[in-house]
Design an enzyme around this catalytic site. Structure first.
Site, PDB file in Angstrom:
ATOM      1  N   ILE A 468       0.836  -1.201   0.000  1.00 18.44           N
ATOM      2  CA  ILE A 468       0.000   0.000   0.000  1.00 18.44           C
ATOM      3  C   ILE A 468       0.874   1.256   0.000  1.00 18.44           C
ATOM      4  O   ILE A 468       0.467   2.297   0.494  1.00 18.44           O
ATOM      5  CB  ILE A 468      -1.010  -0.036   1.170  1.00 18.44           C
ATOM      6  CG1 ILE A 468      -0.323  -0.215   2.532  1.00 18.44           C
ATOM      7  CG2 ILE A 468      -1.997  -1.178   0.973  1.00 18.44           C
ATOM      8  CD1 ILE A 468      -1.302  -0.228   3.724  1.00 18.44           C
ATOM      9  N   GLU A 725       1.834   1.829  11.821  1.00 16.38           N
ATOM     10  CA  GLU A 725       0.885   2.714  12.497  1.00 16.38           C
ATOM     11  C   GLU A 725       1.545   3.594  13.562  1.00 16.38           C
ATOM     12  O   GLU A 725       1.095   4.696  13.815  1.00 16.38           O
ATOM     13  CB  GLU A 725      -0.210   1.882  13.185  1.00 16.38           C
ATOM     14  CG  GLU A 725      -0.785   0.760  12.331  1.00 16.38           C
ATOM     15  CD  GLU A 725      -2.020   1.148  11.529  1.00 16.38           C
ATOM     16  OE1 GLU A 725      -2.359   2.336  11.477  1.00 16.38           O
ATOM     17  OE2 GLU A 725      -2.633   0.235  10.953  1.00 16.38           O
TER      18      GLU A 725
HETATM   19 MO1  MOS Z   1      -4.425   0.395   8.837  1.00 17.78          MO
HETATM   20  S1  MOS Z   1      -5.452   2.085   9.353  1.00 17.78           S
HETATM   21  O1  MOS Z   1      -5.144  -0.690  10.013  1.00 17.78           O
HETATM   22  O2  MOS Z   1      -4.916   0.134   7.282  1.00 17.78           O
END
Ligand code: MOS
Length: 758
Positions: A468, A725
């Site tokens: 991502i 995160e």
């Molecule tokens: Mo992350 S906000 O758990 O994709």
């Protein structure tokens, strides 16, 4: 798997900075994002969305739109309602359906799909559809008339009650009792929400940016009543997700239905403003925190009650008290999370979903308590540091919070801070220094992977993981290279496709730990096959050697006695097309049928705070300097220092970017980002990136990242904690604390803006 670690060779590429293996493809435009995939003669979809937030659709006037040349179809609940069920969502409750009924749950809900031969025609036709509503008065937010509060049903997240927090708070020598709040925020990834659907002989291919291709496949199969095996989801590159592309949203099935109806591929690229309502976002939250302490600073009571805004019919919540209850040693803990239902779309994951909004009140409260006690905020955290999880009594697998605070303080120069608010100046600017702790649970999921080596020595790894933007392709290449003794550039990695072995959701900082373990295992399986072939063969220098003594490194196999053979020679001699290794990795505590669960779109994930042996968390510390102009109250952030201990770092180069990106987002989250809601119409009024402010280069000055070394063999065999995160966590509190230090003004409701300081 623990063997993998023991066998790790010196000179290993694991932990060495490695440029992205997909970097060239990205900068030359060869990287195909889902909407870039070429499909034959596509038609274009444009979404019709509700102009009201609550009520029913009386009727549509479609004639004007349908009469336009090039309009192929218009889907509404009147003509396709039964063709797709609502998606299963990550929360209890009735989904905010679209096209299954005339019911409107929120502004911007999908109420129809216009399909035309071009994007422009579809968009124009959509503007010519007239919708007649039965409008009801919506509730926009907390405190709105008609908003309903309920105590959350304890599902995945527990409420905690350790001993007697109420009694201990009442009896505490020093008390902190405050309310805090965080706003609605939207991800605003550069890449929009897109979906392209192609049918061929009853089989469906979906090109859509996704953090979980198997999950999306299972969900669409359920919606359309299909066999999941007849659906393929492709998502090779993702232009930002941050949680917004993790769950299935209603649009996908409708684009599939549209493509079936017009008998040609259909492509949707939703607009930026539609993205605010057709997917998820960060819920608005409220908090009540009570801290009780002794005069020496030992916490005696911690109470944290949260309220989260959600949609009318669904119970989505993030319940970050899972984390705040575990931050500091405290003998009496009470947590509770409540939901407030309003006429809004259902929220969802957004970077550090629970910790970003929940650590804010705790870390501000700790700062306020430190001031009250006359104790340095870092020392207050040291006094309350703990090697055991205060909720479960289990040990932390490792906990380097104080190392992070100390190394960050050193780099930042914290010892030179005058603790008196408003005491530090730089000309016309008030200077404030703030600190906060960061933390994030270490999660890992079941996964599978395949590794193949060809006679020329080229390696291919296949896993339905997801990059991502985080550098996952490179992490996989590093892992394979490390196991097979080749260079990362020699490894081809295939991901983001349901034709590949299933892997889990790329979210919750779980993905690196999840995919590296499966990839390492598959590569080890392959390596053992190669070594076995070389040693059991009748010919070649390694014939008859003990396999356990043979090392595969730098493209050669070498036995203990020095006998050596090039890998390509071994492969050539075997005269097979390719050798393959396949493995499934079921982490400790995960269901044994975890990989099968992935086929069904379920998440076989082990959460760091729900393990039975240890509590597994990563920790960090955020330091921020703010300047607040004496007259204009303009707020600037000249420098930030973040120190993080997240176990083994696979690729320090991309890890650095992840941490830095998180910290910068924290700056935006504290000072800039807020989705404004019209209180009368329950409608987002700044649904665009001109008015929804994110941090830009001019806002970002010096950002220092410290990677605190940490070994942790309990957390998982490779010792990888995950870093995606934690970089954002606590930045908002560090900034609020710094603003207080600069000005003496305590702002407990984010974002902090000039008007709060006037
Ligand atoms: Mo992350 S906000 O758990 O994709």
């Amino acid at each position: 798997m623990s063997e993998t670690m023991e066998q790790r060779r010196t000179g290993s590429v694991f932990g060495k900075p490695q440029v992205r293996i997909d970097g060239r493809a990205k900068v030359t435009g060869r990287a195909l994002y889902p909407s870039d995939e070429a499909v034959p003669a596509p038609a274009w979809a444009f979404l019709l969305t509700s102009a009201i937030a609550r009520g029913r659709i009386k009727r549509f006037d479609l004639e004007d739109a349908l009469s336009m040349e090039g309009v192929l179809d218009i889907l509404t609940h009147e003509n396709v309602g039964s063709e797709a069920k609502p998606p299963k969502q990550m929360a209890a409750g009735e989904p905010t359906t679209t096209l299954q009924s005339d019911r409107i749950w929120h502004d911007g809900q999908i109420i129809g799909v216009v399909v035309a031969t071009s994007y422009e025609i579809a968009r124009e036709a959509a503007s010519r559809v007239h919708v007649h509503y039965d409008q009801e008065k919506p509730a926009a937010s907390f405190g709105s008339e008609g908003a309903e509060e309920e105590v959350r049903d304890p599902g995945e997240h527990q409420d905690y009650a350790v001993d007697d927090a109420e009694g201990a708070f009442a009896a505490a020598e020093v008390k902190l009792d405050q309310f805090y709040g965080t706003p609605t925020q939207h991800h605003n990834a550069i890449e929009l929400f897109t979906t392209t659907c192609v049918w061929e002989n009853g089989k469906l291919t979906i090109f859509e940016p996704s953090q979980f291709v198997y999950g999306l496949r299972a969900n669409v199969a359920q919606q359309l009543g299909m066999d999941p095996g007849d659906i393929r989801v492709v998502s090779k590159f993702i232009g930002g997700a941050f949680g917004s592309k993790g769950g299935a949203t209603p649009r996908t099935a409708w684009i599939a239905v549209a493509a079936r109806r017009v008998s040609r591929p259909v492509k949707l690229v939703a607009t930026r403003d539609q993205g605010f309502t057709i997917a998820t976002y960060r819920a608005e939250t409220r908090h009540h925190v009570q801290l009780g302490a002794t005069r020496e600073g030992k916490l005696t009571a911690l109470r944290h009650e949260g309220w989260e805004l959600t949609s009318r019919p669904m119970d989505y919540n993030v319940s970050g008290t899972d984390t705040t209850a575990r931050m500091y040693a405290c003998p009496n803990i009470l947590t509770k999370v409540n939901l407030v239902h309003a006429d809004r779309n259902t929220p969802g994951f957004m970077r550090a979903p629970p910790e970003t909004p929940y650590m804010f009140p705790l870390e501000c409260a700790m700062d306020e308590l430190a001031l009250e006690l006359g104790i340095d905020p870092i020392e207050l955290r040291r006094i309350n540091d703990t090697a055991t999880d205060p909720v479960s009594g289990r040990p932390f697998s490792s906990r380097s919070l104080m190392q992070c605070l100390d190394q960050g303080a050193e780099r930042f120069g914290w010892k030179d801070r005058d603790p008196t608010p408003g005491s530090m100046r730089d000309g016309e600017w008030l200077v404030g220094w703030g600190v906060a702790s960061a933390s994030y649970p270490t999660n890992i999921a079941a996964s599978s992977a395949r590794a193949t080596i060809r006679p020329d020595g080229s390696v291919r790894v296949q896993i339905a993981g997801h990059d991502i933007g985080t550098g996952a392709y490179t992490v996989v290449a590093i892992t394979a290279a490390d196991e097979l003794g080749v260079s990362p550039e020699a490894v081809t990695v295939e991901m983001g496709d349901t034709t590949l072995p299933p892997a889990s959701l790329a979210a919750g900082s779980s993905h690196t730990a999840t995919i590296t373990h499966a990839v390492a295992k598959a590569c080890r399986e392959l390596r053992e096959r190669i070594v076995r072939a070389a040693t059991t063969s009748n010919e070649g220098p390694l014939a008859g050697q003990a396999p356990a003594q043979v090392v595969l490194s730098d493209g050669s196999l070498t036995a203990e006695n020095g006998a050596t053979e090039a890998l390509t020679e071994v492969l050539k001699r075997l005269s097979v097309g390719a050798l393959e290794g396949y493995a499934e990795n079921i982490p400790k505590g995960a269901p044994s049928d975890g990989v099968n669960m992935l086929y069904n779109g379920a998440m076989p994930m082990v959460r760091g705070h729900s393990r039975e042996d240890v509590t597994a968390y990563a920790f960090g510390a955020q330091f921020v300097e703010v300047h607040v102009h004496r007259r204009t109250c303009e707020i600037r952030v000249p420098r930030m220092v973040g120190a993080f201990a997240c176990g083994r770092i696979v690729n320090p180069l991309t890890a650095h970017s992840q941490y830095m990106g998180g910290m910068i987002w924290g700056l935006g989250s504290a000072l800039l980002e807020k989705t404004e809601v019209d209180p009368v119409h329950a409608r987002y009024v700044n649904a665009n990136i001109a008015e929804y402010h994110v941090a830009v280069n001019a806002d970002v000055r010096q950002v220092d990242v410290i990677m605190v070394p940490e070994e942790d063999s309990e957390v998982n065999p490779l010792g990888v904690k995950g870093i995606g995160e934690i970089g954002i966590v606590g930045v908002n509190a560090a900034i609020a604390n710094a603003v207080f230090h600069a000005t003496g003004r305590r702002v407990r409701q984010l974002p902090i803006r000039i008007e709060d300081l006037l």
